[in-house]
Design a protein around this motif. Structure first.
Motif, short mmCIF file in Angstrom:
data_model
loop_
_atom_site.label_atom_id
_atom_site.label_comp_id
_atom_site.label_asym_id
_atom_site.label_seq_id
_atom_site.Cartn_x
_atom_site.Cartn_y
_atom_site.Cartn_z
N UNK A 1 0.84 -8.72 7.91
CA UNK A 1 1.71 -8.84 9.07
C UNK A 1 3.10 -8.24 8.88
N UNK A 2 3.63 -8.26 7.67
CA UNK A 2 4.98 -7.74 7.45
C UNK A 2 5.08 -6.24 7.68
N UNK A 3 3.96 -5.53 7.62
CA UNK A 3 3.98 -4.07 7.87
C UNK A 3 3.11 -3.71 9.06
N UNK A 4 2.73 -4.71 9.85
CA UNK A 4 1.76 -4.52 10.93
C UNK A 4 2.28 -3.58 12.02
N UNK A 5 3.48 -3.83 12.52
CA UNK A 5 4.00 -3.02 13.64
C UNK A 5 4.12 -1.55 13.25
N UNK A 6 4.57 -1.31 12.04
CA UNK A 6 4.70 0.08 11.58
C UNK A 6 3.33 0.73 11.45
N UNK A 7 2.35 -0.03 10.99
CA UNK A 7 1.00 0.51 10.85
C UNK A 7 0.40 0.86 12.21
N UNK A 8 0.60 0.01 13.19
CA UNK A 8 0.10 0.29 14.54
C UNK A 8 0.71 1.57 15.08
N UNK A 9 2.01 1.72 14.90
CA UNK A 9 2.70 2.93 15.37
C UNK A 9 2.17 4.18 14.67
N UNK A 10 1.96 4.06 13.37
CA UNK A 10 1.46 5.21 12.60
C UNK A 10 0.05 5.59 13.03
N UNK A 11 -0.82 4.60 13.18
CA UNK A 11 -2.20 4.88 13.57
C UNK A 11 -2.26 5.52 14.95
N UNK A 12 -1.41 5.06 15.86
CA UNK A 12 -1.37 5.67 17.20
C UNK A 12 -0.96 7.13 17.12
N UNK A 13 0.00 7.44 16.26
CA UNK A 13 0.43 8.83 16.10
C UNK A 13 -0.69 9.70 15.54
N UNK A 14 -1.47 9.14 14.59
CA UNK A 14 -2.59 9.89 14.05
C UNK A 14 -3.60 10.20 15.15
N UNK A 15 -3.88 9.22 16.00
CA UNK A 15 -4.81 9.44 17.11
C UNK A 15 -4.29 10.50 18.06
N UNK A 16 -3.01 10.42 18.39
CA UNK A 16 -2.43 11.36 19.36
C UNK A 16 -2.45 12.79 18.85
N UNK B 1 0.84 -1.21 0.00
CA UNK B 1 0.00 0.00 0.00
C UNK B 1 0.86 1.25 0.00
N UNK B 2 0.31 2.35 -0.47
CA UNK B 2 1.07 3.60 -0.50
C UNK B 2 1.35 4.09 0.91
N UNK B 3 2.31 5.01 1.04
CA UNK B 3 2.81 5.45 2.34
C UNK B 3 1.75 6.12 3.20
N UNK C 1 -6.32 -1.21 0.13
CA UNK C 1 -5.14 -0.40 -0.12
C UNK C 1 -4.04 -1.30 -0.69
N UNK C 2 -3.73 -1.14 -1.96
CA UNK C 2 -2.69 -1.93 -2.62
C UNK C 2 -2.31 -1.26 -3.94
N UNK C 3 -1.06 -1.42 -4.33
CA UNK C 3 -0.61 -0.91 -5.63
C UNK C 3 -0.82 -1.92 -6.75
N UNK C 4 -1.26 -3.11 -6.41
CA UNK C 4 -1.49 -4.18 -7.38
C UNK C 4 -2.93 -4.10 -7.87
N UNK C 5 -3.13 -3.61 -9.08
CA UNK C 5 -4.47 -3.40 -9.60
C UNK C 5 -5.27 -4.68 -9.72
#
Length: 480
Positions: A292-307, A262-264, A415-419
């Protein structure tokens, strides 16, 4: 405090048959902003009678005449945009800028889209070259009862009133008693536009009162309802004895599937969408499914958005979110956040209680849970608050299985770049709508779901057809 006790019936503002006052509470301050009256059976009967009497003449008006009235309504609506924004901010808590831009803007957009669709609408359509004398005619249903919610007031009022009037129906609107002020202003707009008496009527009331009275009324041919699945089931049962047409747009528990490619901005976009309107949207992407390969980063990002999502009064300008609509709604959200904690989800942002520095108003902390399993309460129930549940997945098939494992079926997101993958997944998701890579559905796209989300199709050509009945005719003279 505003006195808004009157109802709009047969082209006049009239007193209720019997006084039954209810205060409209400003959710930013917890103080009353207006007083309305809840309607009685006599008020409902008067409104339905006015609509029934107006139907024969209104249904025979030309499409061009009806379109001219809607164009006039749009003109006045745009002129009174700031008044409408004030009403919405004070009745349900949308912040000033969001109320003027998106809440009022949603109504404006729907009116414009219906005008566009109606100009090309064909009321008589040939069946096909194989049957040259057969046509399908689209005709008004009759008197329609329109029951709308508080979370997007003008979005839902315009999705119902405008196509009903364009179709040739006459209408009785029962807006949410929690947020009725915007609908009463809309009645003023219709009156100023010169819509004939009885074509549009408004009676305030609650679901158990006016809502049920409309649902069982023998002279109401159709009910169009937006709200909870529980209420939708009750309306369907109430309407069954009179065999009226029932159209339901109900709740949702949208899944937002974030693949590793998915895009950044996908996670930021998804979390912000969940929190928007303080989470009070049936199509909010409240379950974020992350590879799962991008799960931890996604959790961190979502928490920052909430904060960094600020919460503040609806009376102030800015990009913050406002309060939720009522004390009852606030308490329900608090209970569900606590349930998420008790069932073992990992709280990474927000939580129970008021935001820091706030001591009044129905404000909720933007909240993110990680390590949610799809059988948890917060993953299955519609919270209707700014609460995001993040769930990991390992494969495309697993993501689809989790997404579909819900009673609801309104909107899902991919969310994916693979059409090819996007297309493949979209076709397998059990929902009335799928939005991908942040691209909104085009103007005139139908809004509606499947399963416990109801099966309404609102907006555009399909939204016009919802307020009509089709008639198959043979022996049609195409030359006449």
């Amino acid at each position: 405090m505003l006195d808004k006790r009157k109802f709009y019936i047969d082209g006049q503002w009239v007193d209720p048959v019997k006084a039954n006052d209810l205060e409209v509470i400003d959710p930013s301050t917890e103080e009353p902003v207006a007083v309305i009256s809840l309607g009685d059976q006599g008020d409902t009967d008067a409104a339905v009678a006015a609509a029934k009497a107006a139907f024969p003449a209104w249904s025979r008006t030309s499409p061009e005449e009806r379109l001219a009235f809607i164009e006039k309504i749009l003109e006045i609506y745009e002129r009174r945009a700031e008044d409408m924004a004030w009403a919405i901010s004070h009745e349900m808590g949308a912040p000033q800028d969001m109320s003027l831009g998106d809440q009022v803007g949603a109504g404006r957009g729907h009116i414009r889209n219906f005008i566009r669709a109606f100009r090309d609408f064909r009321f008589v359509r040939p069946l096909g070259d194989h049957a040259p004398g057969s046509v399908t005619a689209w005709e008004p249903v009759g008197v329609v009862g329109l029951i709308t919610p508080w979370n997007w007031p003008m979005n839902q009022v315009t999705l119902k009133v405008i196509p009903a009037l364009l179709a040739g129906d006459t209408a009785v609107l029962k807006p949410s008693e929690i947020a009725p002020l915007s609908s009463m202003l809309f009645a003023e707009i219709i009156d100023e536009a010169g819509v004939p008496a009885g074509v549009f009527n408004l009676v305030n009331g609650d679901g158990a009162g006016v809502g049920t009275q409309l649902s069982v009324h023998p002279d109401v041919a159709m009910i169009s309802f937006t709200g909870s699945t529980r209420a939708g089931i009750a309306i369907t049962k109430a309407a069954a004895d009179s065999l009226k047409k029932v159209v339901l747009e109900l709740g949702g528990k949208g899944a937002n599937i974030v693949f590793a490619d998915a895009d950044d901005k996908a996670v930021v976009r998804g979390a912000a969408h969940c929190f928007y309107n303080s989470g009070q949207s049936c199509n909010a992407p409240t379950r974020m499914l992350v590879e799962r390969s991008v799960y931890d980063r996604a959790v961190e990002t979502a928490a920052k958005v909430a904060d960094r999502t600020s919460v503040g009064s609806a009376h102030q300008p800015g990009k913050h979110i406002g309060p939720v609509v009522s004390k009852a709604q606030w308490e329900k959200i608090q209970d569900l956040i606590q349930t998420g904690i008790d069932e073992g989800a990992r709280l990474v942002a927000g939580g129970t209680g008021l935001p820091e520095g706030v001591n009044r108003g129905y404000f909720v902390r933007p909240t993110v849970f990680a390590d949610v399993s799809n059988d948890m309460t917060i993953a299955q129930q519609e919270i209707f608050g700014p609460v995001l549940s993040i769930i990991p997945f390992d494969s495309e098939d697993e993501a689809i299985e989790i997404a579909n494992d819900t009673p609801y079926g309104l909107t899902n997101y991919v969310q994916s770049q693979d059409g090819a993958r996007r297309n493949r997944v979209a076709r397998q998701l059990q929902s009335g709508m799928v939005e991908m890579n942040g691209e909104p559905r085009g103007p005139g796209s139908a809004f509606g779901g499947v399963k416990a989300s109801g099966r309404a199709r609102e907006g555009g050509v399909m939204g016009l057809e919802e307020f009509m009945d089709s008639k198959a005719i043979s022996g049609w003279d195409r030359e006449a």
